[in-house]
Design a protein around this motif. Structure first.
Motif, mmCIF file in Angstrom:
data_model
loop_
_atom_site.group_PDB
_atom_site.id
_atom_site.type_symbol
_atom_site.label_atom_id
_atom_site.label_comp_id
_atom_site.label_asym_id
_atom_site.label_seq_id
_atom_site.Cartn_x
_atom_site.Cartn_y
_atom_site.Cartn_z
ATOM 1 N N ASN A 1 -8.687 6.444 -6.798
ATOM 2 C CA ASN A 1 -8.114 5.205 -6.935
ATOM 3 C C ASN A 1 -7.826 5.054 -8.302
ATOM 4 O O ASN A 1 -6.748 4.416 -8.780
ATOM 5 C CB ASN A 1 -9.033 4.161 -6.322
ATOM 6 N N GLY B 1 -5.389 0.507 -8.231
ATOM 7 C CA GLY B 1 -6.679 1.320 -7.279
ATOM 8 C C GLY B 1 -7.568 0.241 -6.939
ATOM 9 O O GLY B 1 -8.085 -0.331 -7.842
ATOM 10 N N THR C 1 -7.985 4.602 -1.305
ATOM 11 C CA THR C 1 -8.290 5.936 -0.400
ATOM 12 C C THR C 1 -9.724 6.167 -0.116
ATOM 13 O O THR C 1 -10.203 6.933 0.532
ATOM 14 C CB THR C 1 -8.046 7.140 -1.577
ATOM 15 N N PHE D 1 -1.150 4.509 -0.279
ATOM 16 C CA PHE D 1 -2.271 5.102 0.362
ATOM 17 C C PHE D 1 -3.207 4.261 0.678
ATOM 18 O O PHE D 1 -3.585 3.494 0.347
ATOM 19 C CB PHE D 1 -2.925 5.949 -0.785
ATOM 20 N N VAL E 1 -3.563 1.083 -3.872
ATOM 21 C CA VAL E 1 -4.117 2.521 -3.539
ATOM 22 C C VAL E 1 -5.563 1.987 -3.060
ATOM 23 O O VAL E 1 -6.316 1.886 -3.694
ATOM 24 C CB VAL E 1 -4.186 3.608 -4.600
ATOM 25 N N TYR F 1 0.905 -1.143 0.126
ATOM 26 C CA TYR F 1 0.072 -0.066 -0.034
ATOM 27 C C TYR F 1 0.812 1.360 0.041
ATOM 28 O O TYR F 1 1.837 1.486 0.823
ATOM 29 C CB TYR F 1 -1.112 -0.132 1.400
#
Length: 370
Positions: free
Chosen positions: A346, A369, A340, A299, A338, A297
């Motif tokens: 993403n 994402g 978020t 984020f 990612v 990861y």
């Protein structure tokens, strides 16, 4: 088919406001006073939506109100509500819910939360019934969680329809939140639970670096400092790779939080989402983050303060990812991730990104994402 469904409605509330967790009533109240809003209900609904193809065949056992009943009804299910909760939610509610679901003979427990919630589930069920976690907390060190909310629903769907129902054991990990807020990571293994065997959809337990990182971090730090532009805000992510840069600048660092610097001087320490947005305003800003070893990861795990809104404000081109080659090798060719909570962001971050691995050495890595 019978599914247990549990939502920890306060999981993840401390992330964007920089509290690194919500264990304990005082921290929860502090999170609310800072404007934190529940994150886990929407993530739980995303997971449950994957199970709609089984709507007419599936019995969902859940707890009242925002511990699962509300989310299940909003998705379109007619859940069987068991148990009771008081005016104030406690960890014991999660444990009681899980025990009652085992008594009901559920095939699987799907739960939304973080490492604290995973501990509660473990305390209640051990290895008596398989479980799968919807990642919604600030701390996600355990190996019981799917990569992202929808994936948790996909894992549940596949497992419930699979005649063989293969499982594996996964670690339940947690850290001391009080020490965590002081920059100390004291992770502890609490035990093992059974999870569906789904290698591609379930995250690994967080791991450290392979071997010595000293030379790589030295090179990364020198390169980033040389790149720094005057009058630009730098949002410095969490982790030891970022700490090395701050130490090279002789600046104090919040190891497990977010700091902001400008002109190579500290502007603010341990900031939350709103503070980041207020400080950078419409000025030029860049984000420097690293990769979580073993998971991938960049984020959405441990740095929720750098939210989707912050990322949109800064822009994809102003994101700098740093990680040693050893850390990337620990991913075994899996993409960077990612999560978020914002599909637009993403998607924006998906594709390929440059990762600085040492001085003037970069690697192009795939980003997915979630």
């Amino acid at each position: 088919m019978k599914l247990g469904f549990i939502v920890n409605p306060i999981a993840g509330m401390g992330g964007k406001v920089g509290l690194k967790g919500t264990d304990g009533p005082e921290i929860l109240e502090q999170a609310r006073s800072l404007g934190a809003i529940p994150e886990s209900p929407n993530k739980a609904k995303k997971a449950l939506e994957s199970l709609l193809p089984l709507k007419d065949k599936l019995q969902i056992f859940t707890y009242p109100g925002n511990m699962g009943e509300k989310e299940a009804i909003e998705v379109g299910f007619n859940p069987i509500v068991i148990g009771q909760i008081g005016d104030q939610l406690k960890p014991e509610n999660t444990e009681e819910a899980a025990r009652k679901m085992v008594q009901e003979g559920v095939d699987l427990i799907l739960f939304a939360g973080g490492d604290g919630t995973a501990r509660n589930i473990f305390n209640a069920v051990g290895t008596s019934v398989p479980v799968i976690g919807i990642p919604a907390g600030v701390k996600i060190h355990s190996g019981v969680y799917a990569n992202y909310p929808k994936a948790a629903g996909d894992v549940a769907l596949n497992y419930l329809q699979d005649d063989e129902k293969k499982t594996k054991e996964a670690e339940v990990m947690d850290i001391d939140e009080e020490a965590f807020r002081k920059g100390e990571v004291t992770a502890r293994l609490y035990g093992y639970v059974k999870i569906p065997l789904e290698e591609d959809l379930v995250q690994n337990t967080k791991s450290g670096a392979l071997g010595s990182e000293e030379d790589a971090l030295e090179g990364i730090s020198n390169a980033i400092i040389e790149e720094m532009e005057p009058e630009v805000f730098y949002i410095m992510g969490s982790g030891t790779s970022i700490r090395a840069i701050m130490e090279k600048l002789n600046l104090p660092n919040t190891l497990l939080g977010i700091d902001i610097i400008k002109n190579k001087q500290l502007v603010a320490s341990d900031v939350n989402e709103n503070q980041i947005l207020d400080i950078i305003g419409d000025n030029s800003a860049k984000i420097i983050v690293t990769v979580i070893g073993g998971q991938g990861y960049i984020f959405g795990r441990g740095n929720q303060q750098i939210s989707a809104e912050v990322i949109k404000r800064v822009g994809k081109d102003n994101i700098r990812v740093v990680a040693s080659k050893n850390k990337l090798l620990s991913l075994d060719r899996r993409p960077l991730l990612v999560d978020t909570g914002n599909e637009e962001v993403n998607s924006m971050l998906s594709g390929y990104i440059r990762v600085l691995t040492s001085y003037q050495i970069e690697s192009f890595e795939k980003v997915k994402g979630l």
